[in-house]
Design a protein around this motif. Structure first.
Motif, PDB file in Angstrom:
ATOM      1  N   ARG A  82       0.634  -1.303   0.006  1.00 31.53           N
ATOM      2  CA  ARG A  82      -0.009  -0.018   0.026  1.00 31.53           C
ATOM      3  C   ARG A  82       0.735   1.265  -0.021  1.00 31.53           C
ATOM      4  O   ARG A  82       0.544   2.208   0.805  1.00 31.53           O
ATOM      5  N   VAL A  83       1.825   1.311  -0.716  1.00 34.25           N
ATOM      6  CA  VAL A  83       2.752   2.470  -0.927  1.00 34.25           C
ATOM      7  C   VAL A  83       2.584   3.146  -2.333  1.00 34.25           C
ATOM      8  O   VAL A  83       2.521   2.785  -3.464  1.00 34.25           O
ATOM      9  N   SER A  84       2.127   4.494  -2.009  1.00 36.26           N
ATOM     10  CA  SER A  84       1.665   5.238  -3.278  1.00 36.26           C
ATOM     11  C   SER A  84       2.666   5.495  -4.149  1.00 36.26           C
ATOM     12  O   SER A  84       3.863   5.472  -3.810  1.00 36.26           O
ATOM     13  N   GLU A  85       2.695   6.021  -5.220  1.00 37.48           N
ATOM     14  CA  GLU A  85       3.824   6.197  -6.292  1.00 37.48           C
ATOM     15  C   GLU A  85       4.635   7.640  -5.804  1.00 37.48           C
ATOM     16  O   GLU A  85       5.762   7.492  -5.983  1.00 37.48           O
ATOM     17  N   SER A  86       3.931   8.454  -5.413  1.00 38.26           N
ATOM     18  CA  SER A  86       4.672   9.593  -4.697  1.00 38.26           C
ATOM     19  C   SER A  86       5.572   9.113  -3.825  1.00 38.26           C
ATOM     20  O   SER A  86       6.856   9.467  -3.581  1.00 38.26           O
ATOM     21  N   LYS A  87       5.292   8.236  -2.552  1.00 38.34           N
ATOM     22  CA  LYS A  87       5.966   7.797  -1.625  1.00 38.34           C
ATOM     23  C   LYS A  87       7.072   6.907  -2.167  1.00 38.34           C
ATOM     24  O   LYS A  87       8.190   6.951  -1.834  1.00 38.34           O
ATOM     25  N   ALA A  88       6.690   5.804  -3.135  1.00 37.31           N
ATOM     26  CA  ALA A  88       7.558   5.133  -3.770  1.00 37.31           C
ATOM     27  C   ALA A  88       8.826   5.726  -4.427  1.00 37.31           C
ATOM     28  O   ALA A  88      10.020   5.273  -4.410  1.00 37.31           O
ATOM     29  N   GLN A  89       8.737   6.885  -5.116  1.00 40.97           N
ATOM     30  CA  GLN A  89       9.668   7.737  -5.757  1.00 40.97           C
ATOM     31  C   GLN A  89      10.700   8.267  -4.736  1.00 40.97           C
ATOM     32  O   GLN A  89      11.838   8.220  -4.822  1.00 40.97           O
ATOM     33  N   TYR A  90      10.321   8.850  -3.652  1.00 39.10           N
ATOM     34  CA  TYR A  90      11.078   9.264  -2.433  1.00 39.10           C
ATOM     35  C   TYR A  90      11.823   8.175  -2.046  1.00 39.10           C
ATOM     36  O   TYR A  90      13.101   8.040  -1.828  1.00 39.10           O
ATOM     37  N   VAL A  91      11.208   6.854  -1.709  1.00 36.01           N
ATOM     38  CA  VAL A  91      11.928   5.640  -1.227  1.00 36.01           C
ATOM     39  C   VAL A  91      12.985   5.350  -2.145  1.00 36.01           C
ATOM     40  O   VAL A  91      13.979   4.859  -1.545  1.00 36.01           O
ATOM     41  N   LEU A  92      12.574   4.920  -3.454  1.00 33.37           N
ATOM     42  CA  LEU A  92      13.528   4.370  -4.204  1.00 33.37           C
ATOM     43  C   LEU A  92      14.866   5.476  -4.533  1.00 33.37           C
ATOM     44  O   LEU A  92      15.734   4.843  -5.057  1.00 33.37           O
ATOM     45  N   ALA A  93      14.578   6.512  -4.588  1.00 32.48           N
ATOM     46  CA  ALA A  93      15.767   7.469  -4.560  1.00 32.48           C
ATOM     47  C   ALA A  93      16.674   7.114  -3.515  1.00 32.48           C
ATOM     48  O   ALA A  93      17.975   7.351  -3.832  1.00 32.48           O
ATOM     49  N   ARG A  94      16.277   6.519  -2.541  1.00 28.65           N
ATOM     50  CA  ARG A  94      17.111   6.261  -1.175  1.00 28.65           C
ATOM     51  C   ARG A  94      17.621   4.844  -1.307  1.00 28.65           C
ATOM     52  O   ARG A  94      18.746   4.316  -0.668  1.00 28.65           O
ATOM     53  N   HIS A  95      16.825   4.052  -1.803  1.00 22.89           N
ATOM     54  CA  HIS A  95      17.112   2.428  -2.053  1.00 22.89           C
ATOM     55  C   HIS A  95      16.879   2.156  -3.436  1.00 22.89           C
ATOM     56  O   HIS A  95      16.078   1.344  -3.465  1.00 22.89           O
ATOM     57  N   PRO A  96      17.817   2.409  -4.417  1.00 25.90           N
ATOM     58  CA  PRO A  96      17.366   2.194  -5.696  1.00 25.90           C
ATOM     59  C   PRO A  96      17.520   0.640  -6.025  1.00 25.90           C
ATOM     60  O   PRO A  96      17.001   0.342  -7.225  1.00 25.90           O
TER      61      PRO A  96
END
Length: 252
Positions: A82-96
């Motif tokens: 249940r992770v929205s796309e905007s949250k995912a972009q933030y997280v993946l920038a730090r955990h690519p």
């Protein structure tokens, strides 16, 4: 599942033989990581066979990031639902190195890095509108190391589509059936297979569907035995239960 007593014995023996420092041993014995806003369960995989899973809805992107950092620091597999796309972009920038699956709203350890089971789960979806829930179930099982075969858009309004794949479904060890509307697909599948079926009602449907309540009640009242019903839109629960069942089958 790792036996906690054997783990403790192994850690103490490593300390005794100076293969492990006292600080490293204390780190391994720590049961949770207190982040202030959350206490991350570091021993869940020892008790339940899989690490703590992050429920992303209601958490900020920063909180999800901190929890993932804690789990990664302790060599845990990552699954955040249940992770929205905007949250995912933030997280993946730090955990690519992690993957995001937009349809299922899941961030996870890449599926291709996980060795799949010998037995497989059939994930069966009635219609295209049910796909987000079906994919949540499928990806949850895959991250937990379960081989999955997908059978999508095989609802009862075109039942011949289901029969085309029925032998592959019968050869699975467990089926997860995802359906909205009147939820009839779970009863149909249960009447055709000799293994457990997990039925997941979705909130897909018109007016009197009542956001999935009528589907839930229909599945609970299904006539075919062997069906267990999950909560509305709970793809995660269906995938997790299927994974537990297959892990039991594959225990040494």
């Amino acid at each position: 599942m790792t036996d906690k007593t054997n783990d403790l014995d192994a850690i103490l023996q490593q300390v005794q033989s100076k293969q492990l420092s006292i600080n490293d041993a204390k780190s391994q014995l720590k049961q949770f990581d207190d982040l202030g806003f959350a206490k991350i369960d570091l021993h869940r995989s020892q008790r339940q066979g899989f690490p703590e899973i992050i429920y992303g809805d209601g958490k900020s992107a920063e909180q999800i990031d901190d929890i993932i950092h804690s789990l990664k620091s302790n060599d845990q597999t990552i699954l955040a639902t249940r992770v929205s796309e905007s949250k995912a972009q933030y997280v993946l920038a730090r955990h690519p190195e992690l993957s995001y699956h937009a349809q299922a709203n899941i961030i996870c350890t890449p599926i291709e890095t996980i060795t799949p089971s010998t037995h497989y789960a059939a994930i069966i979806c009635a219609g295209t509108s049910d796909l987000p829930v079906a994919e949540e179930a499928a990806l949850t099982a895959e991250v937990m190391g379960i081989a999955v075969k997908r059978f999508y858009d095989v609802g009862v309004s075109g039942i011949h589509r289901l029969f085309e794949s029925i032998e592959d479904i019968r050869n699975s060890s467990v089926s997860v059936v995802v359906a909205g509307m009147e939820g009839a697909l779970s009863s149909v599948v249960s009447g055709l297979v000799d293994h457990p079926v997990y039925a997941i009602p979705t909130s897909v449907g018109y007016g009197a569907n009542l956001s999935g309540v009528t589907t839930l009640l229909a599945m609970l009242n299904g006539c075919a035995p062997g069906t267990s019903v999950l909560n509305i839109d709970n793809g995660f629960g269906g995938g997790y239960n299927a994974a537990q069942l297959i892990k039991m089958l594959e225990k040494d």
